[in-house]
Design an enzyme around this catalytic site. Structure first.
Site, PDB file in Angstrom:
ATOM      1  N   GLY A 122     -18.403   3.597  -3.764  1.00 14.06           N
ATOM      2  CA  GLY A 122     -19.775   3.813  -3.277  1.00 14.06           C
ATOM      3  C   GLY A 122     -20.751   4.128  -4.389  1.00 14.06           C
ATOM      4  O   GLY A 122     -21.872   3.604  -4.417  1.00 14.06           O
ATOM      5  N   TYR A 123     -20.349   4.996  -5.321  1.00 14.89           N
ATOM      6  CA  TYR A 123     -21.261   5.349  -6.416  1.00 14.89           C
ATOM      7  C   TYR A 123     -21.602   4.090  -7.239  1.00 14.89           C
ATOM      8  O   TYR A 123     -22.766   3.800  -7.505  1.00 14.89           O
ATOM      9  CB  TYR A 123     -20.662   6.430  -7.339  1.00 14.89           C
ATOM     10  CG  TYR A 123     -21.395   6.462  -8.658  1.00 14.89           C
ATOM     11  CD1 TYR A 123     -22.730   6.876  -8.709  1.00 14.89           C
ATOM     12  CD2 TYR A 123     -20.808   5.986  -9.837  1.00 14.89           C
ATOM     13  CE1 TYR A 123     -23.458   6.828  -9.900  1.00 14.89           C
ATOM     14  CE2 TYR A 123     -21.525   5.935 -11.028  1.00 14.89           C
ATOM     15  CZ  TYR A 123     -22.848   6.357 -11.053  1.00 14.89           C
ATOM     16  OH  TYR A 123     -23.557   6.286 -12.218  1.00 14.89           O
ATOM     17  N   GLY A 145     -18.022   7.740  -3.360  1.00 19.52           N
ATOM     18  CA  GLY A 145     -16.897   7.977  -4.267  1.00 19.52           C
ATOM     19  C   GLY A 145     -16.893   6.916  -5.340  1.00 19.52           C
ATOM     20  O   GLY A 145     -17.955   6.436  -5.766  1.00 19.52           O
ATOM     21  N   ASN A 146     -15.722   6.504  -5.773  1.00 15.80           N
ATOM     22  CA  ASN A 146     -15.615   5.520  -6.844  1.00 15.80           C
ATOM     23  C   ASN A 146     -16.362   4.234  -6.484  1.00 15.80           C
ATOM     24  O   ASN A 146     -17.233   3.769  -7.212  1.00 15.80           O
ATOM     25  CB  ASN A 146     -14.120   5.244  -7.129  1.00 15.80           C
ATOM     26  CG  ASN A 146     -13.952   4.101  -8.108  1.00 15.80           C
ATOM     27  OD1 ASN A 146     -14.721   3.957  -9.046  1.00 15.80           O
ATOM     28  ND2 ASN A 146     -12.967   3.261  -7.873  1.00 15.80           N
ATOM     29  N   LYS A 170       0.863  -1.188   0.000  1.00 13.65           N
ATOM     30  CA  LYS A 170       0.000   0.000   0.000  1.00 13.65           C
ATOM     31  C   LYS A 170       0.888   1.223   0.000  1.00 13.65           C
ATOM     32  O   LYS A 170       2.028   1.178   0.473  1.00 13.65           O
ATOM     33  CB  LYS A 170      -0.894   0.017   1.249  1.00 13.65           C
ATOM     34  CG  LYS A 170      -2.148   0.841   1.084  1.00 13.65           C
ATOM     35  CD  LYS A 170      -3.204   0.104   0.289  1.00 13.65           C
ATOM     36  CE  LYS A 170      -4.428   0.939   0.035  1.00 13.65           C
ATOM     37  NZ  LYS A 170      -5.496   0.143  -0.604  1.00 13.65           N
ATOM     38  N   GLY A 199     -20.383   6.803   1.868  1.00 11.58           N
ATOM     39  CA  GLY A 199     -19.227   7.139   1.015  1.00 11.58           C
ATOM     40  C   GLY A 199     -19.641   6.976  -0.434  1.00 11.58           C
ATOM     41  O   GLY A 199     -19.889   5.850  -0.881  1.00 11.58           O
TER      42      GLY A 199
HETATM   43  P1  NAD Z   1     -12.949   7.710  -3.238  1.00 11.58           P
HETATM   44  O1  NAD Z   1     -11.958   8.731  -2.909  1.00 11.58           O
HETATM   45  O2  NAD Z   1     -13.394   7.612  -4.659  1.00 11.58           O
HETATM   46  O3  NAD Z   1     -14.256   7.899  -2.352  1.00 11.58           O
HETATM   47  C1  NAD Z   1     -14.265   8.054  -0.968  1.00 11.58           C
HETATM   48  C2  NAD Z   1     -15.629   8.573  -0.566  1.00 11.58           C
HETATM   49  O4  NAD Z   1     -15.718   8.588   0.849  1.00 11.58           O
HETATM   50  C3  NAD Z   1     -15.913   9.994  -1.043  1.00 11.58           C
HETATM   51  O5  NAD Z   1     -17.249  10.072  -1.520  1.00 11.58           O
HETATM   52  C4  NAD Z   1     -15.798  10.827   0.226  1.00 11.58           C
HETATM   53  O6  NAD Z   1     -16.612  11.973   0.206  1.00 11.58           O
HETATM   54  C5  NAD Z   1     -16.290   9.829   1.256  1.00 11.58           C
HETATM   55  N1  NAD Z   1     -15.852  10.138   2.609  1.00 11.58           N
HETATM   56  C6  NAD Z   1     -14.640  10.536   3.025  1.00 11.58           C
HETATM   57  N2  NAD Z   1     -14.659  10.751   4.358  1.00 11.58           N
HETATM   58  C7  NAD Z   1     -15.918  10.447   4.762  1.00 11.58           C
HETATM   59  C8  NAD Z   1     -16.578  10.473   6.023  1.00 11.58           C
HETATM   60  N3  NAD Z   1     -15.922  10.828   7.120  1.00 11.58           N
HETATM   61  N4  NAD Z   1     -17.873  10.117   6.066  1.00 11.58           N
HETATM   62  C9  NAD Z   1     -18.530   9.737   4.934  1.00 11.58           C
HETATM   63  N5  NAD Z   1     -17.970   9.716   3.732  1.00 11.58           N
HETATM   64  C10 NAD Z   1     -16.684  10.060   3.655  1.00 11.58           C
HETATM   65  O7  NAD Z   1     -12.341   6.330  -2.717  1.00 11.58           O
HETATM   66  P2  NAD Z   1     -12.681   4.860  -3.173  1.00 11.58           P
HETATM   67  O8  NAD Z   1     -11.655   4.422  -4.143  1.00 11.58           O
HETATM   68  O9  NAD Z   1     -14.115   4.776  -3.533  1.00 11.58           O
HETATM   69  O10 NAD Z   1     -12.390   4.044  -1.832  1.00 11.58           O
HETATM   70  C11 NAD Z   1     -13.363   3.920  -0.788  1.00 11.58           C
HETATM   71  C12 NAD Z   1     -12.978   2.778   0.124  1.00 11.58           C
HETATM   72  O11 NAD Z   1     -12.883   1.576  -0.641  1.00 11.58           O
HETATM   73  C13 NAD Z   1     -11.615   2.913   0.819  1.00 11.58           C
HETATM   74  O12 NAD Z   1     -11.685   2.293   2.085  1.00 11.58           O
HETATM   75  C14 NAD Z   1     -10.703   2.122  -0.085  1.00 11.58           C
HETATM   76  O13 NAD Z   1      -9.523   1.692   0.586  1.00 11.58           O
HETATM   77  C15 NAD Z   1     -11.607   0.979  -0.446  1.00 11.58           C
HETATM   78  N6  NAD Z   1     -11.233   0.255  -1.662  1.00 11.58           N
HETATM   79  C16 NAD Z   1     -11.141   0.897  -2.841  1.00 11.58           C
HETATM   80  C17 NAD Z   1     -10.805   0.161  -3.973  1.00 11.58           C
HETATM   81  C18 NAD Z   1     -10.771   0.790  -5.337  1.00 11.58           C
HETATM   82  O14 NAD Z   1     -10.712   0.047  -6.322  1.00 11.58           O
HETATM   83  N7  NAD Z   1     -10.835   2.103  -5.467  1.00 11.58           N
HETATM   84  C19 NAD Z   1     -10.544  -1.208  -3.872  1.00 11.58           C
HETATM   85  C20 NAD Z   1     -10.664  -1.841  -2.628  1.00 11.58           C
HETATM   86  C21 NAD Z   1     -11.017  -1.089  -1.539  1.00 11.58           C
END
Ligand code: NAD
Length: 416
Positions: free
Chosen positions: A223-224, A220-221, A106, A218
């Site tokens: 969650g959406y 983001g990527n 990481k 959440g």
């Molecule tokens: P991202 O940056 O696209 O989205 C993060 C979201 O979380 C945003 O909408 C942000 O506004 C929201 N957020 C941040 N702080 C917050 C809070 N205190 N309360 C509520 N919402 C909050 O990130 P992502 O890539 O979607 O990653 C989200 C999670 O998924 C992380 O834990 C990441 O480690 C995990 N993850 C991501 C991937 C990937 O492919 N991107 C893969 C495995 C795990």
């Protein structure tokens, strides 16, 4: 204790719990509790106003027994080495659980991308790759996106790596745009994989997905896409979503695509027309069948777990539930799909991207989705069956299977 050290503490606790079942010696457990390699970097970046700002970054290569290490890069103001170390451990167990020939890593940079210009983010991304160049590469360690990093950032990082190597090395980074060696289907892979796991869980629990309410913490990527696909693939009603500023709720269900458009134009989901504003805390306590934490770690703890009403907790974020929170959920009968199982879709499709880059081919999206579906289904059922057979919870089952595979690789290599 800060939340970053709490995550690390919890990840160690899960390892310790499964160590007894695996009959690990104290030496073996001590080895697995520590990363194999860690790097701190200071990154001087020319800012748009002519000043130079020095950012701090990390890369942790936790364990490479099963193959080159792999893991995302997080750009976040509260990032720490402890968080990075914990996330690298989770990547190790995740890759092993999903039977990928990869170890876990990481990376992170302490910064607030919301306060940086496009060009500043580019310079920071390139500086980070220059900082860690010596220890990464397609056969060593392959970074990918995580919180607040995206395909554009991955394109800059791959370009910087290629410049330093003196040739195109598309396989140095995954999660790239598809026009630059990225894989079809990577953009929604984490969420899609999580939904395939949810479908398996719903079947076991006799939950009708069409009649299910979903809340996503959440937007983001991950969650959406989770919200969008829950509605599109299974016909679920997405009643609530949230971002760092707050949450919105509609008993009649939200249209995730429309909410996303609204968030892009206003900067937040808050005040979305026709929905009620809630706090992030209130979202976690809604009466739903499926709760999807998809933001950051430590959101379900001993303080709120007793009020969590969901039947399925699908951990798409890494480390969203603390050890204490989980004990309460378990005693209340919540079915937890643990993070290393639930969000493995991202690294599975990143692995497909590596394979495509190595052979200079591009697979069709349909092929990627059906392979992802098969792997997630198999992983979910292996964890579920192990848990039922051995009378342990889903997380203990997932850890035992994953750690057992890493231990076997270390033994076969003669490390322990
Ligand atoms: P991202 O940056 O696209 O989205 C993060 C979201 O979380 C945003 O909408 C942000 O506004 C929201 N957020 C941040 N702080 C917050 C809070 N205190 N309360 C509520 N919402 C909050 O990130 P992502 O890539 O979607 O990653 C989200 C999670 O998924 C992380 O834990 C990441 O480690 C995990 N993850 C991501 C991937 C990937 O492919 N991107 C893969 C495995 C795990």
């Amino acid at each position: 204790m800060g939340s970053s050290s709490k995550l690390l503490e919890d990840v160690k606790q899960h390892l310790c719990t499964c160590a007894a079942g695996l009959k690990l010696t104290p030496d073996m457990e001590a080895f697995l509790e520590m990363p194999m390699r860690e790097l701190y970097v200071s990154l001087p970046v020319h800012m748009d106003d002519g000043s130079i700002k020095v950012f701090k970054g990390f890369r942790v290569q936790y364990n490479e027994a099963l193959g080159p290490t792999k893991g995302g890069i997080r750009f976040h103001p509260e990032d720490t080495m402890e968080t990075t170390r914990a996330l690298a451990a989770l990547m190790t167990w995740k890759c092993a659980l999903h039977k990928l020939p990869l170890g876990g890593a990481k990376g992170g940079v302490i910064c607030n991308p919301k306060e940086l210009s496009h060009r500043e983010i580019e310079r920071l991304s390139r500086a980070y790759i220059r900082g860690i160049y010596q220890i990464i590469g397609p056969d060593r360690d392959i970074p990918a996106p995580d919180v607040y990093t995206n395909p554009q950032v991955m394109a800059w990082m791959m370009d910087e790596y290629s410049k330093l190597a003196g040739k195109n090395v598309f396989g140095s980074i995954t999660g790239k745009p598809t026009s630059l060696g990225g894989s079809a289907g990577r953009y929604d892979a984490t969420a899609r994989g999580g939904l395939y796991a949810i479908r398996e869980a719903a079947e076991k629990l006799g939950i009708n997905l069409k009649a299910s309410r979903v809340a996503v913490h959440g937007f983001g990527n991950v969650g959406y896409h989770a919200a969008y696909l829950a509605k599109k693939l299974f016909g679920c009603k997405v009643v609530a979503v949230s971002d760092s500023k707050g949450a919105i709720f509609s008993a009649n269900g939200l249209d995730p695509e429309d909410v996303s458009g609204y968030k892009h134009s206003t900067g937040s989901v808050l005040d979305y027309p026709g929905a009620e504003n809630l706090t992030n805390e209130e979202l976690l306590e809604l009466d739903v069948e499926i709760l999807i934490p998809a933001s950051l770690e430590n959101v379900i703890t001993e303080r709120n777990a007793v009020r969590v009403k969901t039947r399925i907790l699908a951990e798409m974020a890494n480390g969203p539930t603390t050890v204490e929170g989980e004990a309460i959920l378990n005693s209340n009968g919540v079915h937890i799909i643990p993070d290393i199982l639930c969000n493995g879709g991202g690294v599975i499709v990143s692995y497909f991207e590596m394979v495509q880059n190595q052979s200079s081919t591009q697979w069709e999206e349909g092929k990627i989705q059906s392979r992802l579906e098969r792997q997630m289904k198999e992983a979910y059922n292996s964890v579920y069956d192990f848990a039922s057979k051995n009378n342990v919870n889903m997380r203990q089952a997932a850890y035992t299977l994953a750690v057992g595979r890493v231990v076997e690789a270390m033994q076969l290599r003669g490390w322990i």
